[in-house]
Design a protein around this motif. Structure first.
Motif, PDB file in Angstrom:
ATOM      1  N   ARG A 110      21.215 -31.778  71.346  1.00  0.00           N
ATOM      2  CA  ARG A 110      22.689 -32.695  71.259  1.00  0.00           C
ATOM      3  C   ARG A 110      22.647 -33.542  71.984  1.00  0.00           C
ATOM      4  O   ARG A 110      23.206 -34.899  71.246  1.00  0.00           O
ATOM      5  CB  ARG A 110      23.549 -31.538  71.590  1.00  0.00           C
ATOM      6  CG  ARG A 110      23.398 -30.313  71.205  1.00  0.00           C
ATOM      7  CD  ARG A 110      24.995 -29.348  72.071  1.00  0.00           C
ATOM      8  NE  ARG A 110      24.711 -28.286  71.543  1.00  0.00           N
ATOM      9  CZ  ARG A 110      23.770 -27.203  70.809  1.00  0.00           C
ATOM     10  NH1 ARG A 110      22.737 -27.405  71.556  1.00  0.00           N
ATOM     11  NH2 ARG A 110      24.482 -26.074  70.113  1.00  0.00           N
TER      12      ARG A 110
ATOM     13  N   ASP B   5      23.582 -23.724  61.851  1.00  0.00           N
ATOM     14  CA  ASP B   5      24.190 -24.003  62.825  1.00  0.00           C
ATOM     15  C   ASP B   5      24.264 -24.280  63.586  1.00  0.00           C
ATOM     16  O   ASP B   5      24.974 -24.999  64.394  1.00  0.00           O
ATOM     17  CB  ASP B   5      23.811 -22.468  63.526  1.00  0.00           C
ATOM     18  CG  ASP B   5      24.407 -20.789  62.373  1.00  0.00           C
ATOM     19  OD1 ASP B   5      25.321 -21.183  61.044  1.00  0.00           O
ATOM     20  OD2 ASP B   5      24.120 -19.748  62.751  1.00  0.00           O
ATOM     21  N   ALA B   6      22.655 -25.103  64.521  1.00  0.00           N
ATOM     22  CA  ALA B   6      23.167 -25.713  65.618  1.00  0.00           C
ATOM     23  C   ALA B   6      23.156 -27.388  65.105  1.00  0.00           C
ATOM     24  O   ALA B   6      24.274 -27.870  66.086  1.00  0.00           O
ATOM     25  CB  ALA B   6      21.303 -25.717  65.738  1.00  0.00           C
TER      26      ALA B   6
ATOM     27  N   GLU C 160      25.962 -28.348  63.253  1.00  0.00           N
ATOM     28  CA  GLU C 160      26.795 -27.931  62.700  1.00  0.00           C
ATOM     29  C   GLU C 160      28.131 -27.640  64.547  1.00  0.00           C
ATOM     30  O   GLU C 160      28.748 -28.376  63.225  1.00  0.00           O
ATOM     31  CB  GLU C 160      27.678 -27.011  61.627  1.00  0.00           C
ATOM     32  CG  GLU C 160      26.777 -26.271  60.225  1.00  0.00           C
ATOM     33  CD  GLU C 160      27.115 -25.113  59.649  1.00  0.00           C
ATOM     34  OE1 GLU C 160      27.484 -24.220  59.854  1.00  0.00           O
ATOM     35  OE2 GLU C 160      26.729 -25.396  58.083  1.00  0.00           O
ATOM     36  N   SER C 161      27.209 -26.950  65.018  1.00  0.00           N
ATOM     37  CA  SER C 161      27.450 -27.246  66.333  1.00  0.00           C
ATOM     38  C   SER C 161      27.424 -28.814  66.780  1.00  0.00           C
ATOM     39  O   SER C 161      28.654 -28.917  68.116  1.00  0.00           O
ATOM     40  CB  SER C 161      26.926 -26.139  67.185  1.00  0.00           C
ATOM     41  OG  SER C 161      25.242 -26.961  67.416  1.00  0.00           O
ATOM     42  N   THR C 162      26.881 -29.683  65.976  1.00  0.00           N
ATOM     43  CA  THR C 162      27.149 -31.454  66.941  1.00  0.00           C
ATOM     44  C   THR C 162      28.436 -31.800  66.443  1.00  0.00           C
ATOM     45  O   THR C 162      28.917 -32.842  67.435  1.00  0.00           O
ATOM     46  CB  THR C 162      25.481 -31.780  66.485  1.00  0.00           C
ATOM     47  OG1 THR C 162      25.721 -31.974  65.077  1.00  0.00           O
ATOM     48  CG2 THR C 162      24.715 -30.902  67.191  1.00  0.00           C
TER      49      THR C 162
END
Length: 168
Positions: free
Chosen positions: A46, A82-83, A85-87
């Motif tokens: 991140r 998913d990772a 998209e989470s950012t």
């Protein structure tokens, strides 16, 4: 007309990075390790995404695979999607499948010896799932795995070929 872009591969192993300095050094894009195995997110993912985006460095990502089955590979593709998209960041470079000698060796240590056919099937399952999720997939590999079977994917998916011995 040819387009030449200079990029880097980064992960937790690179420590904390100064993305403004990276951009000033002429780096146009970064392929950032999102994670590995069963949803283990890279602890710098991140921060690297945020830093690259803020500095104007284009972003792609990769997942270091420890898949032992086609189902595992599909799950890893979902972990990667998913990772990212989470950012909330915009990823303009591919999402890559990274299967290496360590991936193979970990499977062997767990009592499973993946065949070349299974390795290719896992890569294809991962890449297909990334595409189904709406992203540009690419296979990250070395010349050895390319020769062992990943070449069969070359016409279907983009290829990121590792050339560690090169000085360029």
């Amino acid at each position: 007309m040819s387009i030449i872009a200079k990029g880097i591969d980064v992960s937790v192993w690179n420590g904390s990075l100064n993305w403004e300095t990276i951009k000033a050094a002429g780096i146009d894009f970064a392929i950032i390790r999102a994670g590995y195995g069963k949803n283990n997110i890279d602890t710098k993912f991140r921060a690297n995404v945020a830093g690259a985006a803020a500095a104007g460095v284009d972003i792609g990502a990769y997942w270091f695979s420890y898949a032992k089955t086609v189902a595992d590979a599909k799950a890893e593709a979902d972990y990667l999607c998913d990772a990212i998209e989470s950012t909330g960041a915009k990823f303009t470079y591919p999402l890559c499948y990274d299967y290496e000698y360590d991936s193979y060796n970990k499977a062997v240590a767990a009592g499973q010896t993946p065949t070349n056919s299974l390795i290719v099937q896992m890569a294809e399952a991962f890449l297909t799932r990334v595409k189904e999720r709406g992203y540009l997939p690419a296979n990250y590999t070395n010349i050895d795995y390319l020769n062992k079977g990943f070449s069969s994917l070359a016409g279907k998916y983009d290829l990121w070929l590792a050339q560690w011995a090169s000085s360029k």
